[in-house]
Design an enzyme around this catalytic site. Sequence first.
Site, PDB file in Angstrom:
ATOM      1  N   ASP A  30      12.790   3.663   0.502  1.00 38.54           N
ATOM      2  CA  ASP A  30      11.623   2.837   0.790  1.00 38.54           C
ATOM      3  C   ASP A  30      11.826   2.161   2.144  1.00 38.54           C
ATOM      4  OD1 ASP A  30       9.258   1.402  -1.181  1.00 38.54           O
ATOM      5  OD2 ASP A  30       9.790   0.381   0.680  1.00 38.54           O
ATOM      6  N   ASN A  87       3.584   1.055  -9.995  1.00 36.82           N
ATOM      7  CA  ASN A  87       2.466   0.138  -9.825  1.00 36.82           C
ATOM      8  C   ASN A  87       1.160   0.916  -9.890  1.00 36.82           C
ATOM      9  OD1 ASN A  87       4.247  -2.016  -9.361  1.00 36.82           O
ATOM     10  ND2 ASN A  87       4.412  -1.493  -7.193  1.00 36.82           N
ATOM     11  N   VAL A  96       0.053   2.463  -1.944  1.00 29.33           N
ATOM     12  CA  VAL A  96      -0.055   3.866  -1.525  1.00 29.33           C
ATOM     13  C   VAL A  96      -0.584   4.650  -2.722  1.00 29.33           C
ATOM     14  CG1 VAL A  96       1.174   5.909  -0.696  1.00 29.33           C
ATOM     15  CG2 VAL A  96       1.857   3.642   0.138  1.00 29.33           C
ATOM     16  N   HIS A 100       3.936   7.292  -7.423  1.00 26.93           N
ATOM     17  CA  HIS A 100       5.348   7.140  -7.062  1.00 26.93           C
ATOM     18  C   HIS A 100       6.034   6.192  -8.024  1.00 26.93           C
ATOM     19  CE1 HIS A 100       2.964   4.214  -4.781  1.00 26.93           C
ATOM     20  NE2 HIS A 100       3.972   3.376  -4.922  1.00 26.93           N
ATOM     21  N   MET A 101       7.316   6.425  -8.184  1.00 30.13           N
ATOM     22  CA  MET A 101       8.152   5.586  -9.029  1.00 30.13           C
ATOM     23  C   MET A 101       9.163   4.903  -8.116  1.00 30.13           C
ATOM     24  SD  MET A 101      10.471   7.145 -12.065  1.00 30.13           S
ATOM     25  CE  MET A 101       9.200   7.363 -13.290  1.00 30.13           C
ATOM     26  N   HIS A 102       9.245   3.566  -8.220  1.00 25.69           N
ATOM     27  CA  HIS A 102      10.266   2.827  -7.474  1.00 25.69           C
ATOM     28  C   HIS A 102      11.553   2.824  -8.294  1.00 25.69           C
ATOM     29  CE1 HIS A 102       7.392   0.613  -4.725  1.00 25.69           C
ATOM     30  NE2 HIS A 102       6.567   0.936  -5.691  1.00 25.69           N
TER      31      HIS A 102
HETATM   32  P1  AMP Z   1       3.349   0.502  -3.923  1.00 25.07           P
HETATM   33  O1  AMP Z   1       3.095  -0.855  -3.325  1.00 25.07           O
HETATM   34  O2  AMP Z   1       3.812   0.496  -5.332  1.00 25.07           O
HETATM   35  O3  AMP Z   1       2.137   1.419  -3.713  1.00 25.07           O
HETATM   36  O4  AMP Z   1       4.563   1.122  -3.118  1.00 25.07           O
HETATM   37  C1  AMP Z   1       4.428   1.717  -1.876  1.00 25.07           C
HETATM   38  C2  AMP Z   1       5.773   1.647  -1.216  1.00 25.07           C
HETATM   39  O5  AMP Z   1       5.785   2.523  -0.110  1.00 25.07           O
HETATM   40  C3  AMP Z   1       6.151   0.256  -0.675  1.00 25.07           C
HETATM   41  O6  AMP Z   1       7.333  -0.203  -1.331  1.00 25.07           O
HETATM   42  C4  AMP Z   1       6.368   0.493   0.815  1.00 25.07           C
HETATM   43  O7  AMP Z   1       7.441  -0.255   1.328  1.00 25.07           O
HETATM   44  C5  AMP Z   1       6.635   1.978   0.853  1.00 25.07           C
HETATM   45  N1  AMP Z   1       6.325   2.620   2.121  1.00 25.07           N
HETATM   46  C6  AMP Z   1       5.214   2.472   2.860  1.00 25.07           C
HETATM   47  N2  AMP Z   1       5.270   3.254   3.964  1.00 25.07           N
HETATM   48  C7  AMP Z   1       6.457   3.908   3.902  1.00 25.07           C
HETATM   49  C8  AMP Z   1       7.122   4.853   4.730  1.00 25.07           C
HETATM   50  N3  AMP Z   1       6.572   5.300   5.880  1.00 25.07           N
HETATM   51  N4  AMP Z   1       8.346   5.301   4.367  1.00 25.07           N
HETATM   52  C9  AMP Z   1       8.925   4.867   3.226  1.00 25.07           C
HETATM   53  N5  AMP Z   1       8.343   3.990   2.387  1.00 25.07           N
HETATM   54  C10 AMP Z   1       7.126   3.509   2.718  1.00 25.07           C
END
Ligand code: AMP
Length: 114
Positions: A30, A87, A96, A100-102
């Site tokens: 991330d 989320n 985004v 995706h899974m954190h």
């Molecule tokens: P969410 O808020 O659950 O949609 O998570 C989206 C995640 O994508 C966030 O934790 C951001 O920090 C991450 N993110 C956004 N742009 C990038 C990128 N270019 N490379 C890696 N992670 C990213």
Amino acid sequence: MTDCLFCRMVAKEIEPDVVYETKRVLAFKDLNPQGPVHILIIPKEHIPTINELKETHVQIAGEMMLAAQVVADQLGVAEKGFRLVMNCNKHGGQSVYHLHMHLIGGRQLDWPPG
Ligand code: AMP
Ligand code: ZN
């Protein structure tokens, strides 16, 4: 050409810091880590949110969890523990719109989350 950030990563138009990859799943660091370990695990197929998951996605959803298991082990957080978070939409804090899974670990995490 797509305007989905994560689809562009899958297409290698943008190159994230990849830690694990299979035919159907990509895992990368991330950009804004919330812990010493913060990895995003995504399906290569574009699925906007968990609300759009279908029966046909059961295999890929399971593969995301198995990828989390492998990555947690690889990055040394499996034994002490970690958190998996998905989320969904505005209240969930999704920013985004590609599923995706954190995977967050490497420190003690609080509960409940904010
Ligand atoms: P969410 O808020 O659950 O949609 O998570 C989206 C995640 O994508 C966030 O934790 C951001 O920090 C991450 N993110 C956004 N742009 C990038 C990128 N270019 N490379 C890696 N992670 C990213
Ligand atoms: Zn996408």
